[in-house]
Design an enzyme around this catalytic site. Structure first.
Site, PDB file in Angstrom:
ATOM      1  N   ASN A  23       0.604  -1.183  -0.221  1.00  0.00           N
ATOM      2  CA  ASN A  23       0.164  -0.044   0.039  1.00  0.00           C
ATOM      3  C   ASN A  23       0.885   1.142  -0.066  1.00  0.00           C
ATOM      4  O   ASN A  23       0.417   2.409   0.299  1.00  0.00           O
ATOM      5  CB  ASN A  23      -0.781   0.023   1.008  1.00  0.00           C
ATOM      6  CG  ASN A  23      -0.187   0.146   2.559  1.00  0.00           C
ATOM      7  OD1 ASN A  23       1.197  -0.174   2.785  1.00  0.00           O
ATOM      8  ND2 ASN A  23      -0.698   0.287   3.661  1.00  0.00           N
ATOM      9  N   ASP A  98       4.952 -17.010  13.418  1.00  0.00           N
ATOM     10  CA  ASP A  98       5.907 -17.017  14.324  1.00  0.00           C
ATOM     11  C   ASP A  98       5.081 -16.881  15.767  1.00  0.00           C
ATOM     12  O   ASP A  98       4.027 -16.249  15.895  1.00  0.00           O
ATOM     13  CB  ASP A  98       6.710 -15.747  14.473  1.00  0.00           C
ATOM     14  CG  ASP A  98       8.279 -16.157  14.770  1.00  0.00           C
ATOM     15  OD1 ASP A  98       8.540 -16.295  15.724  1.00  0.00           O
ATOM     16  OD2 ASP A  98       8.917 -16.152  13.818  1.00  0.00           O
ATOM     17  N   ASP A 206       9.234 -19.037  18.894  1.00  0.00           N
ATOM     18  CA  ASP A 206      10.225 -18.445  19.352  1.00  0.00           C
ATOM     19  C   ASP A 206      11.085 -18.631  20.846  1.00  0.00           C
ATOM     20  O   ASP A 206      10.132 -18.903  21.921  1.00  0.00           O
ATOM     21  CB  ASP A 206       9.712 -16.825  19.250  1.00  0.00           C
ATOM     22  CG  ASP A 206      11.026 -15.739  19.562  1.00  0.00           C
ATOM     23  OD1 ASP A 206      11.922 -15.829  18.680  1.00  0.00           O
ATOM     24  OD2 ASP A 206      10.855 -14.994  20.703  1.00  0.00           O
ATOM     25  N   GLU A 255      12.748 -22.861  18.487  1.00  0.00           N
ATOM     26  CA  GLU A 255      14.010 -22.407  18.126  1.00  0.00           C
ATOM     27  C   GLU A 255      14.821 -22.568  19.638  1.00  0.00           C
ATOM     28  O   GLU A 255      14.104 -22.274  20.524  1.00  0.00           O
ATOM     29  CB  GLU A 255      13.716 -21.024  17.817  1.00  0.00           C
ATOM     30  CG  GLU A 255      15.146 -20.162  17.898  1.00  0.00           C
ATOM     31  CD  GLU A 255      15.327 -18.619  18.296  1.00  0.00           C
ATOM     32  OE1 GLU A 255      16.175 -18.040  17.505  1.00  0.00           O
ATOM     33  OE2 GLU A 255      14.371 -18.066  18.976  1.00  0.00           O
ATOM     34  N   HIS A 333      16.700 -14.215  10.116  1.00  0.00           N
ATOM     35  CA  HIS A 333      16.249 -12.786  10.367  1.00  0.00           C
ATOM     36  C   HIS A 333      17.326 -12.515  11.426  1.00  0.00           C
ATOM     37  O   HIS A 333      17.350 -11.171  11.659  1.00  0.00           O
ATOM     38  CB  HIS A 333      15.049 -12.417  10.417  1.00  0.00           C
ATOM     39  CG  HIS A 333      14.534 -13.026  11.703  1.00  0.00           C
ATOM     40  ND1 HIS A 333      14.334 -14.523  11.878  1.00  0.00           N
ATOM     41  CD2 HIS A 333      14.278 -12.728  13.005  1.00  0.00           C
ATOM     42  CE1 HIS A 333      13.992 -14.850  13.090  1.00  0.00           C
ATOM     43  NE2 HIS A 333      14.040 -13.775  13.652  1.00  0.00           N
ATOM     44  N   ASP A 334      17.957 -13.132  12.011  1.00  0.00           N
ATOM     45  CA  ASP A 334      18.978 -12.965  13.192  1.00  0.00           C
ATOM     46  C   ASP A 334      20.396 -12.866  12.763  1.00  0.00           C
ATOM     47  O   ASP A 334      21.129 -12.904  13.560  1.00  0.00           O
ATOM     48  CB  ASP A 334      18.629 -13.860  14.304  1.00  0.00           C
ATOM     49  CG  ASP A 334      17.264 -13.549  15.080  1.00  0.00           C
ATOM     50  OD1 ASP A 334      16.805 -12.707  14.881  1.00  0.00           O
ATOM     51  OD2 ASP A 334      16.693 -14.717  15.451  1.00  0.00           O
TER      52      ASP A 334
HETATM   53  C1  GLC Z   1      14.484 -14.951  18.526  1.00  0.00           C
HETATM   54  C2  GLC Z   1      14.089 -14.259  17.337  1.00  0.00           C
HETATM   55  C3  GLC Z   1      14.668 -12.933  17.443  1.00  0.00           C
HETATM   56  C4  GLC Z   1      14.145 -12.256  18.878  1.00  0.00           C
HETATM   57  C5  GLC Z   1      14.180 -12.878  19.907  1.00  0.00           C
HETATM   58  C6  GLC Z   1      13.236 -12.564  21.020  1.00  0.00           C
HETATM   59  O1  GLC Z   1      15.834 -15.336  18.811  1.00  0.00           O
HETATM   60  O2  GLC Z   1      14.309 -14.833  16.392  1.00  0.00           O
HETATM   61  O3  GLC Z   1      14.536 -12.205  16.520  1.00  0.00           O
HETATM   62  O4  GLC Z   1      14.806 -10.980  18.910  1.00  0.00           O
HETATM   63  O5  GLC Z   1      13.821 -14.201  19.887  1.00  0.00           O
HETATM   64  O6  GLC Z   1      12.016 -12.642  20.780  1.00  0.00           O
HETATM   65 CA    CA Z   2       2.845  -1.206   3.540  1.00  0.00          CA
END
Ligand code: GLC
Ligand code: CA
Length: 563
Positions: A23, A98, A206, A255, A333-334
């Site tokens: 958007n 997630d 997570d 995780e 993403h980490d």
């Molecule tokens: C996990 C996620 C990370 C986040 C952390 C706290 O490690 O992958 O991106 O900052 O948990 O939620």
């Molecule tokens: Ca947007």
């Protein structure tokens, strides 16, 4: 539906903020994501994992949830979410979200009540979190322990109205929930059921190994052992597994940074009731050295140890073989971008090393996850101003580095090498303004190299990184029987330059030969190992397998033996 479908799933991970802005307000969203589900399918994927999509003040990229039942306005509406799920299902893609169980945002109503003694529900919600009275030293108030948070500061923050500290193992805006409290667990089960009722096929759970804490609160520094992998966290996960995950046939990925064999089998053993798959970090920091005066943990960069990467993959395969299921991925993403981290992002080698990494990973057994942008060889960022960064962790650590004597340039370089922001910049779709991600300036700067590295350009070249990924991921799907279900055997595992392994299936074997360096190397194979192998694929050109194989920088070859 085959009960074991997830064993050969091809998962694609999306960070909503930076995928595609539907958007044009500068932030990625569900409308944008829905536009690209065909792209994801084409790549070979059949599961999309989306980053936290719940309401959040966005202190930590949405992992700080303020309302588990609302879609974050920046990503759209609940209708947009449902529409995305429906459209994905229609083309055969499953959706997992997630699930953040360990903590909430401090802006969550529970915490608001928990920290306000005047609230009529104060007692009830106070007990949803973890509190300790201050200690006093020389008449001064000090924290209950010196534990260090994962983002670099203390784990305790003081709330005056309560005269107590609350625990937060991540940012101070992310108070940890008290998992010993049954009401908390029941609330979280409701959250899970709510999203499953809306069509979600599973979750990436997570910070799963942090749910239990040491309630004796012994002092210690950094004290990680007091909030990581304590035995009782398995009980909580198992409770969810038995009551929801299994009966509702969800795909669950936990995780947990690391795990012993015993623990790994608790998480993902076939007869365990916890998760299907585990994201561990075994191979992720194979280029860190001992802590030094300025940099610690992942920030202490050293030379890449290829043998550690190989050993981790082999170790996890061996631990789980026959007893549980393996998961493979390069990064998420980490982490920094894989081509910058384990490959080589110079002009000369970026493309070939990105393909080498694809070939090296995706012929291994197990279920795979590909992170957005990996498939086009996106690189780390070259931000020169601290204000260009976005990650909460960056700012605490930057301050730490400077305090410990780093120059501004040293500190920025560490962030450019290791920060999580590297993986979070806008996806590069084409060469138009802002890489086709948005029509207006995005929430975070696009990588300067988007004119060269983008999906459109990659799709126009048959042998691009993107087409390499497409070929391999689709093959992985078609030949799951021999790849996902195969047996893994590294050769020459102690070697510091090559990456050589076999994946042995019921009707064929794949042999992978990769060069992880910028030099020409020789890979020697015993004569017996050669028989029957035919050339199949490479990031270079045809080469017959021989006892001595000369591999130019970052070359990778695949050979097949059919029975
Ligand atoms: C996990 C996620 C990370 C986040 C952390 C706290 O490690 O992958 O991106 O900052 O948990 O939620
Ligand atoms: Ca947007």
């Amino acid at each position: 539906m085959n009960k074991n479908w997830w064993k050969s799933a091809i998962i694609y991970q999306v960070t909503l903020s930076s995928f595609l802005d539907g958007n044009n307000d500068g932030i990625g969203d569900f409308i944008g994501l829905e536009k690209k589900i065909e792209y994801i399918k084409d790549l070979g994927a059949n599961v999309i994992w989306v980053s936290p999509h719940y309401s959040s003040p966005m202190d930590d990229n949405g992992y700080d949830v303020s309302d588990f039942y609302q879609v974050n306005k920046r990503y759209g509406t609940l209708e947009d979410f449902k529409s995305f799920v429906k459209a994905s299902h229609k083309i055969g893609i499953k959706v997992i979200t997630d699930l953040v169980l360990n903590h909430t945002s401090d802006e969550h109503l529970w915490f608001q009540k928990a920290s306000n003694p005047l609230d009529i529900d104060y007692q009830k919600y106070h007990d949803y979190y973890i509190w300790q009275k201050p200690k006093y030293k020389d008449g001064l108030r000090v924290r209950p322990t010196r534990w260090l948070s994962w983002f670099g500061g203390p784990t305790w923050d003081y709330v005056e109205a309560c005269d107590e500290y609350y625990l937060h193992i991540f940012s101070k805006k992310m108070p940890d929930l008290n998992w010993r409290n049954k009401e908390v667990r029941e609330e979280m089960k409701k959250v899970v059921n709510f999203w499953v009722d809306l069509g979600v096929d599973g979750f990436r759970v997570d910070a799963a190994n942090h749910l239990e804490k040491n309630w004796d609160f012994p002092d210690g520094y950094p004290g990680y052992e007091n909030f990581s992998s304590l035995p009782k966290h398995h009980d909580y996960i198992k409770e969810f597994g038995e009551e929801i995950f299994e009966p509702r046939e969800l795909l669950t990925i936990g995780e947990s940074g690391g795990a012993s064999k015993e623990e790994a089998l608790k998480y993902v053993g076939f007869d365990s009731k916890e998760f299907n798959l585990l994201i561990h970090f075994g191979h992720v920091w194979a280029d860190t050295g001992p802590d030094n005066k300025i940099f610690n943990g992942k920030w202490a960069k050293s030379n890449l140890r290829v043998q550690d990467i190989k050993k981790s993959f082999q170790h996890w395969y061996d631990m789980l073989v026959g007893k549980g299921w393996n998961l493979i991925y390069w990064h998420n993403h980490d982490h920094p971008r894989i081509v910058s981290h384990y490959g080589n992002d110079s002009l000369e080698f970026r493309e070939i090393s990105a393909k080498m990494l694809a070939i090296s990973l995706y012929f291994m057994p197990g279920t795979s996850i590909t992170y957005q942008g990996e498939e086009i060889g996106m690189t780390n960022l070259l931000y020169e101003d601290i204000n260009d960064f976005r990650d909460v962790e960056v700012f605490t650590e930057y301050k730490n580095f400077l305090e410990r004597g780093a120059t501004v340039e040293m500190a920025l370089q560490a962030l450019r090498d290791r920060s999580r922001d590297n993986a979070r910049s806008p996806m590069q779709w084409n060469a138009s303004a802002y890489a086709g991600f948005s029509k207006i300036e995005p929430f975070m700067k696009v990588n300067f190299n988007y004119l060269d590295i983008n999906v459109l350009k990659e799709s126009q070249n048959v042998s691009s990184v993107l087409n390499t990924y497409k070929f391999i991921l689709n093959l992985r799907k078609e030949d799951a029987k021999n790849i996902s279900y195969g047996a893994l055997e590294f050769l020459d595992i102690e070697n510091e330059e090559n990456f050589v392994y076999r994946t042995i299936g019921p009707d064929k074997e794949y042999l992978i030969l990769s060069n992880f360096t910028d030099k020409t190397i020789e890979v020697k194979l015993p004569v017996v190992a050669l028989s029957g192998y035919e050339y199949f694929y490479s990031n270079s050109s045809f080469k017959k397998l021989s006892t001595t194989n000369v591999l130019k920088p970052y070359e990778a070859y695949v050979y097949i033996k059919k029975y």
